[in-house]
Write a protein that holds these residues in place. Sequence first.
Motif, short mmCIF file in Angstrom:
data_model
loop_
_atom_site.label_atom_id
_atom_site.label_comp_id
_atom_site.label_asym_id
_atom_site.label_seq_id
_atom_site.Cartn_x
_atom_site.Cartn_y
_atom_site.Cartn_z
N TRP A 1 0.85 -1.20 0.00
CA TRP A 1 0.00 0.00 0.00
C TRP A 1 0.88 1.25 0.00
O TRP A 1 1.07 1.92 1.01
CB TRP A 1 -0.97 -0.01 1.18
N VAL A 2 1.46 1.53 -1.17
CA VAL A 2 2.32 2.69 -1.38
C VAL A 2 1.89 3.37 -2.67
O VAL A 2 1.13 2.81 -3.48
CB VAL A 2 3.81 2.27 -1.49
N ALA A 3 2.37 4.59 -2.87
CA ALA A 3 2.09 5.29 -4.13
C ALA A 3 2.60 4.48 -5.31
O ALA A 3 3.62 3.78 -5.21
CB ALA A 3 2.74 6.67 -4.10
N THR A 4 1.91 4.56 -6.42
CA THR A 4 2.26 3.73 -7.57
C THR A 4 3.58 4.15 -8.23
O THR A 4 4.09 3.41 -9.08
CB THR A 4 1.14 3.75 -8.62
N ASP A 5 4.13 5.31 -7.83
CA ASP A 5 5.45 5.69 -8.34
C ASP A 5 6.56 5.38 -7.36
O ASP A 5 7.72 5.71 -7.59
CB ASP A 5 5.47 7.17 -8.73
N SER A 6 6.21 4.71 -6.25
CA SER A 6 7.21 4.33 -5.25
C SER A 6 8.07 3.17 -5.77
O SER A 6 7.61 2.32 -6.53
CB SER A 6 6.52 3.91 -3.95
N ASP B 1 8.82 0.76 -4.09
CA ASP B 1 8.24 -0.44 -3.48
C ASP B 1 6.98 -0.93 -4.19
O ASP B 1 6.41 -1.96 -3.80
CB ASP B 1 7.90 -0.17 -2.01
N SER B 2 6.53 -0.21 -5.20
CA SER B 2 5.28 -0.53 -5.88
C SER B 2 5.45 -1.62 -6.93
O SER B 2 6.28 -1.49 -7.84
CB SER B 2 4.72 0.73 -6.54
N ASN B 3 4.66 -2.66 -6.83
CA ASN B 3 4.66 -3.69 -7.86
C ASN B 3 4.07 -3.15 -9.16
O ASN B 3 4.46 -3.59 -10.24
CB ASN B 3 3.88 -4.91 -7.39
N GLU B 4 3.11 -2.24 -9.05
CA GLU B 4 2.54 -1.64 -10.25
C GLU B 4 3.62 -0.91 -11.05
O GLU B 4 3.68 -1.02 -12.28
CB GLU B 4 1.41 -0.67 -9.89
N ARG B 5 4.44 -0.16 -10.36
CA ARG B 5 5.54 0.53 -11.05
C ARG B 5 6.45 -0.47 -11.76
O ARG B 5 6.85 -0.26 -12.91
CB ARG B 5 6.34 1.37 -10.06
N LEU B 6 6.79 -1.56 -11.07
CA LEU B 6 7.62 -2.60 -11.68
C LEU B 6 7.00 -3.10 -12.97
O LEU B 6 7.69 -3.23 -14.00
CB LEU B 6 7.81 -3.76 -10.71
N LEU B 7 5.71 -3.37 -12.95
CA LEU B 7 5.05 -3.89 -14.14
C LEU B 7 5.04 -2.87 -15.28
O LEU B 7 5.28 -3.22 -16.44
CB LEU B 7 3.60 -4.31 -13.81
N LYS C 1 -0.39 -2.67 -24.82
CA LYS C 1 -1.81 -2.61 -25.22
C LYS C 1 -2.71 -3.40 -24.27
O LYS C 1 -3.94 -3.35 -24.37
CB LYS C 1 -1.98 -3.13 -26.64
N ALA C 2 -2.11 -4.16 -23.36
CA ALA C 2 -2.92 -4.92 -22.39
C ALA C 2 -3.65 -3.98 -21.45
O ALA C 2 -3.21 -2.84 -21.23
CB ALA C 2 -2.02 -5.87 -21.59
N ARG C 3 -4.75 -4.45 -20.90
CA ARG C 3 -5.50 -3.67 -19.91
C ARG C 3 -4.98 -4.04 -18.52
O ARG C 3 -5.14 -5.18 -18.09
CB ARG C 3 -7.00 -3.94 -20.01
N PHE C 4 -4.39 -3.08 -17.85
CA PHE C 4 -3.87 -3.33 -16.51
C PHE C 4 -4.88 -2.91 -15.46
O PHE C 4 -5.44 -1.81 -15.51
CB PHE C 4 -2.56 -2.58 -16.29
N VAL C 5 -5.12 -3.78 -14.49
CA VAL C 5 -6.02 -3.50 -13.38
C VAL C 5 -5.18 -3.49 -12.10
O VAL C 5 -4.75 -4.53 -11.62
CB VAL C 5 -7.15 -4.55 -13.28
N GLY C 6 -4.91 -2.30 -11.59
CA GLY C 6 -4.09 -2.17 -10.40
C GLY C 6 -4.86 -2.42 -9.12
O GLY C 6 -6.09 -2.27 -9.08
N LEU C 7 -4.13 -2.79 -8.08
CA LEU C 7 -4.76 -3.01 -6.77
C LEU C 7 -4.72 -1.76 -5.90
O LEU C 7 -5.61 -1.56 -5.07
CB LEU C 7 -4.05 -4.17 -6.05
N LYS C 8 -3.69 -0.93 -6.05
CA LYS C 8 -3.59 0.28 -5.24
C LYS C 8 -4.65 1.28 -5.65
O LYS C 8 -4.77 1.63 -6.82
CB LYS C 8 -2.19 0.90 -5.39
N GLN C 9 -5.43 1.74 -4.68
CA GLN C 9 -6.52 2.69 -4.92
C GLN C 9 -6.24 4.00 -4.17
O GLN C 9 -5.35 4.08 -3.33
CB GLN C 9 -7.85 2.09 -4.46
N LYS C 10 -7.03 5.02 -4.46
CA LYS C 10 -6.80 6.34 -3.86
C LYS C 10 -7.43 6.44 -2.48
O LYS C 10 -8.41 7.15 -2.26
CB LYS C 10 -7.34 7.42 -4.80
N HIS C 11 -6.87 5.67 -1.58
CA HIS C 11 -7.26 5.71 -0.17
C HIS C 11 -6.01 5.62 0.67
O HIS C 11 -5.01 5.03 0.25
CB HIS C 11 -8.22 4.57 0.17
N ASP C 12 -6.07 6.16 1.86
CA ASP C 12 -4.89 6.15 2.73
C ASP C 12 -4.58 4.76 3.27
O ASP C 12 -3.44 4.45 3.59
CB ASP C 12 -5.09 7.12 3.91
N THR C 13 -5.59 3.92 3.41
CA THR C 13 -5.39 2.60 4.00
C THR C 13 -5.82 1.49 3.05
O THR C 13 -6.70 1.68 2.20
CB THR C 13 -6.18 2.45 5.31
#
Length: 239
Positions: free
Chosen positions: A81-86, A88-94, A105-117
Amino acid sequence: MKMPEVDWPPTIEPVLGEDAAEIASRLADAVAERLAKALEVKDRASMAVSGGSTPKPFFEKLREMPLDWSRVDITLADERWVATDSSDSNERLLRETLLQGPADKARFVGLKQKHDTANAGQPLAEAALAEMAWPLDVVILGMGNDGHTASLFPDAPEIDGALDESLADRCMALHPASQPLPRLSLTRSALEGAEWVALHLRGDDKMDTLMTAISDMKAIREMPVRAFLGAGVRLFWSP
């Protein structure tokens, strides 16, 4: 190095090699084949992958595969649960590895959402995941030396719920005592329901952990990876 001689359980299909790049390539070929077959019979294919350093060569091979990437949905097995540009972010890695070249061109569905927790973000992540094609066609898991996979850590207070095979939720917030950051993870039921599951490991330490895991497959609570080792998994390993 001599390959380990193991009496593998019938639920584990081992693919072992001495070269990490070769194993990454073989995994990429196998995943591309599974996704292509799925696209032959339905509109969209779906996949969940894991973060870390081990899958990077696999991502770089897979992204060049000649697939109709515009019809492929990709999500993560888990996320910190970190910013997607961190860093530590798996989304950033992908986004920096797999979602490049043809695979952008794939559709990516991230898990990190705009909430603090992670707890507050879980319902939004659940709604986003519902837009994907289920059950997943492909899941690629890793494993920690404590026997966790995805973010199904044995010391997470929520682990019993996350391992419940009857759980309808596809993701859950977890707060492992051993980890500095809260996590959002796909649940056992979401991962185990996939058509094809692979475990991608590198290193002698991971093989040692795996040997411990298969020594008592029923003790899932102590090593959550056992849930998938007993359900049927393809193992891709190199030293």
